[in-house]
Scaffold this active site. Sequence first.
Site, PDB file in Angstrom:
ATOM      1  N   ARG A 158       0.866  -1.176   0.000  1.00 32.52           N
ATOM      2  CA  ARG A 158       0.000   0.000   0.000  1.00 32.52           C
ATOM      3  C   ARG A 158       0.907   1.230   0.000  1.00 32.52           C
ATOM      4  NH1 ARG A 158      -2.120   0.294   6.328  1.00 32.52           N
ATOM      5  NH2 ARG A 158      -0.190   1.150   7.150  1.00 32.52           N
ATOM      6  N   ASN A 192      -5.034   8.072   4.237  1.00 29.54           N
ATOM      7  CA  ASN A 192      -4.672   7.372   5.460  1.00 29.54           C
ATOM      8  C   ASN A 192      -3.208   7.650   5.743  1.00 29.54           C
ATOM      9  OD1 ASN A 192      -5.465   5.228   7.523  1.00 29.54           O
ATOM     10  ND2 ASN A 192      -3.575   4.379   6.700  1.00 29.54           N
ATOM     11  N   GLU A 193      -2.935   8.307   6.846  1.00 31.55           N
ATOM     12  CA  GLU A 193      -1.554   8.533   7.299  1.00 31.55           C
ATOM     13  C   GLU A 193      -0.615   8.934   6.148  1.00 31.55           C
ATOM     14  OE1 GLU A 193      -0.457   4.891   9.261  1.00 31.55           O
ATOM     15  OE2 GLU A 193      -1.270   5.602  11.155  1.00 31.55           O
ATOM     16  N   GLU A 210      -7.156   5.858  15.615  1.00 30.74           N
ATOM     17  CA  GLU A 210      -6.744   4.452  15.598  1.00 30.74           C
ATOM     18  C   GLU A 210      -5.900   4.147  16.812  1.00 30.74           C
ATOM     19  OE1 GLU A 210      -4.469   3.009  12.291  1.00 30.74           O
ATOM     20  OE2 GLU A 210      -5.780   3.949  10.819  1.00 30.74           O
ATOM     21  N   GLU A 240      -2.123  -7.673   6.905  1.00 31.37           N
ATOM     22  CA  GLU A 240      -2.169  -7.390   8.347  1.00 31.37           C
ATOM     23  C   GLU A 240      -3.082  -8.381   9.077  1.00 31.37           C
ATOM     24  OE1 GLU A 240      -0.565  -3.146   9.382  1.00 31.37           O
ATOM     25  OE2 GLU A 240      -2.695  -3.019   8.850  1.00 31.37           O
ATOM     26  N   HIS A 264      -2.551  -8.506  12.778  1.00 29.65           N
ATOM     27  CA  HIS A 264      -2.738  -7.308  13.587  1.00 29.65           C
ATOM     28  C   HIS A 264      -4.045  -7.420  14.356  1.00 29.65           C
ATOM     29  CE1 HIS A 264      -3.187  -3.203  14.893  1.00 29.65           C
ATOM     30  NE2 HIS A 264      -1.897  -3.072  14.668  1.00 29.65           N
TER      31      HIS A 264
HETATM   32  C1  GAL Z   1      -1.923   2.265  10.982  1.00 26.02           C
HETATM   33  C2  GAL Z   1      -2.683   2.270   9.667  1.00 26.02           C
HETATM   34  C3  GAL Z   1      -3.703   1.151   9.620  1.00 26.02           C
HETATM   35  C4  GAL Z   1      -3.087  -0.140  10.050  1.00 26.02           C
HETATM   36  C5  GAL Z   1      -2.494   0.044  11.433  1.00 26.02           C
HETATM   37  C6  GAL Z   1      -1.917  -1.216  12.003  1.00 26.02           C
HETATM   38  O1  GAL Z   1      -0.740   2.971  10.892  1.00 26.02           O
HETATM   39  O2  GAL Z   1      -3.341   3.489   9.476  1.00 26.02           O
HETATM   40  O3  GAL Z   1      -4.208   1.037   8.304  1.00 26.02           O
HETATM   41  O4  GAL Z   1      -2.118  -0.514   9.125  1.00 26.02           O
HETATM   42  O5  GAL Z   1      -1.495   1.010  11.366  1.00 26.02           O
HETATM   43  O6  GAL Z   1      -0.691  -1.559  11.490  1.00 26.02           O
END
Ligand code: GAL
Length: 661
Positions: free
Chosen positions: A115, A153-154, A307, A355, A358
């Site tokens: 990504r 996103n970020e 988040e 992920e 995660h």
């Molecule tokens: C953040 C990101 C999410 C996900 C999360 C966990 O930085 O915005 O999409 O990747 O980390 O790794």
Amino acid sequence: MDIRRLTDRLGGLAFGGDYNPEQWDEQVWKQDDELMRRARVNLATVGVFSWALLEPEEGRYDFDWLDAHLDRLHANGVAVDLATPTASPPPWFTLAHPDALPVRPDGTRLTHGSRDTYCLTAPAYRRAARRIAGALAERYGDHPALALWHVHNEYVTLCLCDHTAAAFRVWLRARHGSLDALNEAWGTAFWSQRYTSWEQILPPRDSQWHRNPGQALDFSRFWSDETLAAYREQRDAIRAHSDRPVTTNLMVPSYQNLDLWAFGREVDLVSIDHYPGAPGVDAAAHAAFDADRARSFAGGGPWLLMEQGTNTVYAGGRVLAKEPGDILRHSLAHIARGSEGALFFQWRQSRAGAEQWHSAMVPHAGADSRTFREVTATGEAVARLGELAGSTVRAEVAVLHDSDAWWAMDIDGLPSSELDYFAALSRAHRALWEAGRTVDFAHPEHDLSRYRLVIAPALFLLTDAGAGNLRRYVAAGGTLLVQHFSGMVNERLHARLGGYPAAPLREALGIRVEEYRPLRQDEQITLSDGSTADSWSESLSTEGAETLAAYTHGMLAGSPALTRHDFGSGYGWYLSTRLDDTGYAALVGRLLTEAGVAPELPGLPPGVEAVARHAPDGRRWLLLLNHRDDAVPLPRPGHDLLTDGPLRELPPGGCAVLRAH
Ligand code: GAL
């Protein structure tokens, strides 16, 4: 835009997370509806990485699936934070526009398959991002489920391709006006770097040794401005069709890629992602540090934790397990410091994809799990805090945080590799956090008059305006601590001549630094007051200040190390070395006492965090987090919103939200 509309719309603080229903089927969606109700979810972030589904080929959109999810969420009482999917362009896009793939400093061009694989300056990417943002806004701009827009996103990907080079030159022309001015600013007289045409100028790609510092700093500024421009384009494309507030989830990492002060001015609501890198009390300190930064970038107003992880995060190359109770403690840590809720990445743990390991609110094990039980308990707790919506946090202490100074200190070629902006910034915050004081961050050119104490831990770069502002702050009665290697250069990275730090600041401090003398690696020195220090020393003389501690070693023996200057109605302190943790904590404690900054709740033992939120009408709440493993009696018992009952004692690891009005 009024961000109160978000909590009004939600009927209280936000609770929920990223929701990716496209990874599942109907049976799971039904279960999601039921579990979201159980967990009191009221906000779901949808569509963050959905570009390939939303636009399967250039210009052809498929919104039917998203219509169905938005309608379903709405029917279930869950509002939507709708994302633009531009952090992950689909494979068809990069194959059609290979020039929009990012190039690393070594010249390697990346390929798709992960990504964030895009070049922010590529015209094709910017066009495509504006187009999909506009198309989404046109379709969903007034959808009843829609509470918030989540651009991208970020923002993180860096690219040094030829598009970037061209955009950098445009930015440089606007900043410097002429090549002569640029050559002067960058000091290109050194090492034969003089530019005779704009086309010769490149972004800071890999080169033989130290790169030009002016080029490196200007590039950081340019990249931040360019990223902000990309955000604004999407925001404006959305605003053309929708009146809902717009945000982007910012990272507040240990490195700096963006000027977050500037982003704070352009978003309707500051939102951040937070992933602690260590367990236990370090995680608590880290949450406070990031939350205080977020609130400060929001101008002291409400903001949102967009988040966090539930039971695991990635840290040091491995998954780090959170302890039982952390989900609630970490959520409340952010809410205490002004967040209007607590959201997670992500609702349901993916069964496949990059992920899949995660954590999530609903783990692979399903709802019958410790994690989901803690999520539900946290959702219930957050639901009880609706009356806090719109209240804010007040601080009497500020730590100075400047993007230019941070970028400048990241440039190679400084006199010591131990000069570390982030380490100095987080250390100052940690010492104040451990002392039980609430901390704001402020820019050196902000109005500082509301603070009794200001700490400047690493102001390597300081403008004349900043130095003048700090001088005025002290003269008007403030207490200022400036730490070593500050005020060394101006905004062009040109050294301050005639003695450091920058002249107007030097006046307030009553000192003149003549020479910097990094200590040898692992060398420890003892000061005349018995404290120990390492990594750095300076040869300075006083010009009105009193010496509180002197060096005792080598050629510096007898010369000042810590000074205090009675200036105007205030005090300017200067610390020219790096004290050990105990000595630094003692110094910060002394400054707090002398400046008259009381703890939020006097009488608490170390390891108990207390932060107050204030409503404009005078109501006040005290949020308490016990990081200790013993129970702590409260100096002032009160009514706890979490249990809806009186509270006299905080249990081990426990939290409380007391009505204090
Ligand atoms: C953040 C990101 C999410 C996900 C999360 C966990 O930085 O915005 O999409 O990747 O980390 O790794």
